[in-house]
Design a protein around this motif. Sequence first.
Motif, PDB file in Angstrom:
ATOM      1  N   ASP B  17     -21.903   4.264  -4.646  1.00 16.01           N
ATOM      2  CA  ASP B  17     -21.149   5.111  -5.587  1.00 16.01           C
ATOM      3  C   ASP B  17     -19.648   5.009  -5.355  1.00 16.01           C
ATOM      4  O   ASP B  17     -18.860   5.278  -6.257  1.00 16.01           O
ATOM      5  CB  ASP B  17     -21.591   6.577  -5.458  1.00 16.01           C
ATOM      6  CG  ASP B  17     -22.963   6.802  -6.098  1.00 16.01           C
ATOM      7  OD1 ASP B  17     -23.476   5.854  -6.732  1.00 16.01           O
ATOM      8  OD2 ASP B  17     -23.523   7.905  -5.951  1.00 16.01           O
ATOM      9  N   GLN B  18     -19.249   4.658  -4.144  1.00 17.37           N
ATOM     10  CA  GLN B  18     -17.827   4.483  -3.864  1.00 17.37           C
ATOM     11  C   GLN B  18     -17.351   3.069  -4.215  1.00 17.37           C
ATOM     12  O   GLN B  18     -16.192   2.719  -3.964  1.00 17.37           O
ATOM     13  CB  GLN B  18     -17.534   4.763  -2.385  1.00 17.37           C
ATOM     14  CG  GLN B  18     -17.648   6.229  -1.994  1.00 17.37           C
ATOM     15  CD  GLN B  18     -16.522   7.087  -2.553  1.00 17.37           C
ATOM     16  OE1 GLN B  18     -15.479   6.582  -2.950  1.00 17.37           O
ATOM     17  NE2 GLN B  18     -16.740   8.382  -2.604  1.00 17.37           N
ATOM     18  N   GLY B  19     -18.249   2.271  -4.751  1.00 11.38           N
ATOM     19  CA  GLY B  19     -17.865   0.922  -5.182  1.00 11.38           C
ATOM     20  C   GLY B  19     -17.762  -0.092  -4.051  1.00 11.38           C
ATOM     21  O   GLY B  19     -17.122  -1.135  -4.194  1.00 11.38           O
ATOM     22  N   VAL B  20     -18.406   0.210  -2.930  1.00 13.47           N
ATOM     23  CA  VAL B  20     -18.337  -0.718  -1.796  1.00 13.47           C
ATOM     24  C   VAL B  20     -19.239  -1.921  -2.057  1.00 13.47           C
ATOM     25  O   VAL B  20     -20.395  -1.771  -2.442  1.00 13.47           O
ATOM     26  CB  VAL B  20     -18.776  -0.001  -0.493  1.00 13.47           C
ATOM     27  CG1 VAL B  20     -18.849  -0.981   0.673  1.00 13.47           C
ATOM     28  CG2 VAL B  20     -17.825   1.139  -0.189  1.00 13.47           C
ATOM     29  N   GLU B  21     -18.677  -3.119  -1.849  1.00 11.15           N
ATOM     30  CA  GLU B  21     -19.468  -4.335  -2.052  1.00 11.15           C
ATOM     31  C   GLU B  21     -19.803  -5.036  -0.749  1.00 11.15           C
ATOM     32  O   GLU B  21     -20.784  -5.768  -0.661  1.00 11.15           O
ATOM     33  CB  GLU B  21     -18.702  -5.304  -2.956  1.00 11.15           C
ATOM     34  CG  GLU B  21     -18.534  -4.805  -4.385  1.00 11.15           C
ATOM     35  CD  GLU B  21     -17.534  -5.672  -5.126  1.00 11.15           C
ATOM     36  OE1 GLU B  21     -17.902  -6.773  -5.544  1.00 11.15           O
ATOM     37  OE2 GLU B  21     -16.372  -5.228  -5.261  1.00 11.15           O
ATOM     38  N   THR B  66      -7.045  -6.603   0.102  1.00  6.81           N
ATOM     39  CA  THR B  66      -7.538  -6.168  -1.212  1.00  6.81           C
ATOM     40  C   THR B  66      -6.971  -4.818  -1.653  1.00  6.81           C
ATOM     41  O   THR B  66      -7.025  -4.487  -2.830  1.00  6.81           O
ATOM     42  CB  THR B  66      -9.073  -5.991  -1.202  1.00  6.81           C
ATOM     43  OG1 THR B  66      -9.405  -5.007  -0.215  1.00  6.81           O
ATOM     44  CG2 THR B  66      -9.788  -7.291  -0.894  1.00  6.81           C
ATOM     45  N   GLY B  67      -6.507  -4.016  -0.696  1.00  2.00           N
ATOM     46  CA  GLY B  67      -6.101  -2.650  -1.035  1.00  2.00           C
ATOM     47  C   GLY B  67      -7.274  -1.689  -1.113  1.00  2.00           C
ATOM     48  O   GLY B  67      -7.089  -0.505  -1.378  1.00  2.00           O
ATOM     49  N   LYS B  68      -8.502  -2.206  -0.869  1.00  2.00           N
ATOM     50  CA  LYS B  68      -9.680  -1.323  -0.884  1.00  2.00           C
ATOM     51  C   LYS B  68      -9.886  -0.716   0.504  1.00  2.00           C
ATOM     52  O   LYS B  68      -9.240  -1.119   1.471  1.00  2.00           O
ATOM     53  CB  LYS B  68     -10.926  -2.124  -1.254  1.00  2.00           C
ATOM     54  CG  LYS B  68     -10.925  -2.720  -2.658  1.00  2.00           C
ATOM     55  CD  LYS B  68     -12.237  -3.465  -2.850  1.00  2.00           C
ATOM     56  CE  LYS B  68     -12.203  -4.348  -4.087  1.00  2.00           C
ATOM     57  NZ  LYS B  68     -13.343  -5.271  -4.112  1.00  2.00           N
ATOM     58  N   VAL B  69     -10.864   0.196   0.586  1.00  2.00           N
ATOM     59  CA  VAL B  69     -11.233   0.752   1.888  1.00  2.00           C
ATOM     60  C   VAL B  69     -12.186  -0.235   2.574  1.00  2.00           C
ATOM     61  O   VAL B  69     -13.137  -0.716   1.957  1.00  2.00           O
ATOM     62  CB  VAL B  69     -11.935   2.118   1.713  1.00  2.00           C
ATOM     63  CG1 VAL B  69     -12.403   2.654   3.057  1.00  2.00           C
ATOM     64  CG2 VAL B  69     -11.001   3.112   1.045  1.00  2.00           C
ATOM     65  N   GLY B  70     -11.917  -0.563   3.835  1.00  2.00           N
ATOM     66  CA  GLY B  70     -12.821  -1.410   4.610  1.00  2.00           C
ATOM     67  C   GLY B  70     -13.919  -0.559   5.231  1.00  2.00           C
ATOM     68  O   GLY B  70     -13.663   0.576   5.623  1.00  2.00           O
ATOM     69  N   VAL B  71     -15.142  -1.095   5.300  1.00  2.00           N
ATOM     70  CA  VAL B  71     -16.256  -0.296   5.821  1.00  2.00           C
ATOM     71  C   VAL B  71     -16.950  -1.037   6.972  1.00  2.00           C
ATOM     72  O   VAL B  71     -17.224  -2.237   6.868  1.00  2.00           O
ATOM     73  CB  VAL B  71     -17.287   0.016   4.711  1.00  2.00           C
ATOM     74  CG1 VAL B  71     -18.414   0.880   5.258  1.00  2.00           C
ATOM     75  CG2 VAL B  71     -16.614   0.701   3.526  1.00  2.00           C
TER      76      VAL B  71
END
Lengths: 182, 588
Positions: B17-21, B66-71
């Motif tokens: 749901d947070q868009g993590v790929e 990417t500017g995204k959150v890393g998980v």
Amino acid sequence: MINPNPQTHYAGPSLRQDVETRTLSVLVDNEPGVLARVIGLFSGRGYNIDSLTVTETEHEKHLSRITIITRGTPAVLEQIKHQLERLVPIHRVRDLTFEGVSLERELALVKVAGKGEKRIEALRMAEIFRAQVVDTSIEHFVFEITGKPGKIETFINLMTELGLVEVSRTGIAAIGRGAAAM
Amino acid sequence: MARTMTGAEMVIKALQDQGVEHIFGYPGGAVLPIYDELFQQDKIQHVLVRQEGGALHAAEGYARSTGKVGVALVTSGPGATNAVTGLTDALMDSIPLVCITGQVPTHLIGNDAFQECDTVGITRPCTKHNWLVKNVNDLARVLHEAFYIAKAGRPGPVVIDIPKDIQFASGNYVGPSNIAHKTYKPRVKPDPALVRDAVELMASAKRPVFYTGGGVINSGPKASQLLRELVRLSGFPITSTLMGLGAYPASDKQWLGMLGMHGTYEANLAMHDCDVMINIGARFDDRITGRIDAFSPGSRKIHVDIDPSSINKNIQVDLPIIGDCAYVLEEMLRVWKAKAPQLDKAALKAWWKDIDGWRARKSLAYKNSTDVIMPQYACQRLYELTKDRDTYITTEVGQHQMWAAQFIHFEEPNRWMTSGGLGTMGYGLPAAIGVQLAHPKALVVDVAGDASILMNIQECSTAVQYNLPVKVFILNNEYMGMVRQWQQLLHGNRLSHSYTEALPDFVKLAEAYGWTGMRCDHPADLDDAIREMINHKGPVIFDCRVAKLANCFPMIPSGKAHNEMLLGENVSDEDVSKAIGKEGKVLV
């Protein structure tokens, strides 16, 4: 806002900032670890804590109020406030000393043992300081004293000569004067 | 909206749901239920690293590019403690990460159970925030809150510690919501009055300089665009910290190069002599300021930062503006355009003349050689041969990092991934893996040192497993070069344990991992070898044998001011040994 002296920002040695004592009131979510976050921030960044009290003050909202007495130069004190505000479970930080007149009170339990003249003198002093006797035997008293930290300090100093055994202090609780909340 | 599912299912659902790929992780006993859920879905790709430290740095590289959150996903105990370096690195460099750690079941917490550690206690000072979830019905909310905290305001890492019984327990799942956070609401829009004051001060400047940092990159590509517009409109010179490289194009004539300890002469002198300093998204770090009481003594300072605690922390400023760089720059531009200020053209011309004089010193000049590869030359050639490609650069930490920052130039943000604040050796290879995963077609090069690369060399195996053709370009001088340089500066050239006597054969090492190994030890062969590395489809370790005793200049010795720089071309061994005074010796 703009420095009137554009030549330099750096105060000469004679203009160094003095260390001040401040009372901070911190409203936090009462969740596990919140006190550790606050204390860890102080120890990790080398700030001082002279006194710290904490308990839940609004049960329905699970809010706790932490009162911290700290020392530092005005620049360090400003940092402390901003660093506290960065912590996620913190709602508000108020510098009660800086923002106006505040009330500061502390409670101490003071155990004094002795016989004869000293014992009578201790009881007399307790009356003057409006300390209550909360436990006694023929050889000791436990006094409960409430007041400004200076008053408690003075009382304890007097009791040292009259058979002081041990002291337990709550640390300082503080609140701003007037009708408004923090 | 609420749906019943297990804690482990909630983790995967929330990530989706947070868009993590992509996530980076390593399984273990306390995260098995989550790994079981990962196995039964195909929306999220999991990258198996070879040590948890690698997962965190890979997530950082992914986030920075990417500017995204890393998980990252790691197990309890050693999994969590191995994550600590990466978490601290991300905290220092303001990188948004969500790290999920397994924990022993709640009834065993505190019993010194197998693979138990106090994860939230250990990670409290090295995260922006962390949670131990003891009730499955809190889990979904905490997961979504974690992404918000990681991204909002000044970004940073967060940890969610999930006991194994909570992963198995069933509870209500709720989706991400847009409800305002009850306590964490960082200010992003600036006070317009302060921006007006700032523009007025800028317009009155005779010797202005822009000093920008990682905050511009973190704010997003729009902040970089706005910065470019404002800088060009004003005509002022601009320099940047290590973290901010790429926000302003290095090819532009207003660009002075990086500032700080190993920054250019012109950048540092401009900082020292300016009358108005415009700090956008930088934090007056000690690598930048040098001696605090001699830092830019005659300037009025504007400081734009999203974190109020950065204001007046190291340097007293005249005009602090709290806000997100993009919002502040947008407002500055609007005011500037509306006012169309009359600049002091004569003064600015004189200022540029001063700057051109400093530039003419060519502080990055070095003595090249036809016999041995100079490390600076290696970086220059790497840059020339990669600049027209879609290139991302990561580094480890040390001399090679500074040479890369000096000689590899960036035109765009998010192209340069380096461990700035913490200075973590071993960062570059896993970070490159994270970058390559996010940009499969791009050329990703980790500029490395022979010592740093060994700190996370196991991640070579990860690159092979996921077909990630990263290139590791080792400037191999057989020394921990920066340690040696400091021993020369501070400790009478007694090179205590800074020489690596037993380095592996990097070509054979590459081959053992299924990589291609290359070696080059002659400047005449370098270009062809670099081209071969670039054109190779798989991952390559390039063992670039460079001059062993080269040092990194220019340099502001610790405890010195910007105008006390050591320049490389005319530094004698004696200058080096006397450069740092008694007070500077205790600094790092």
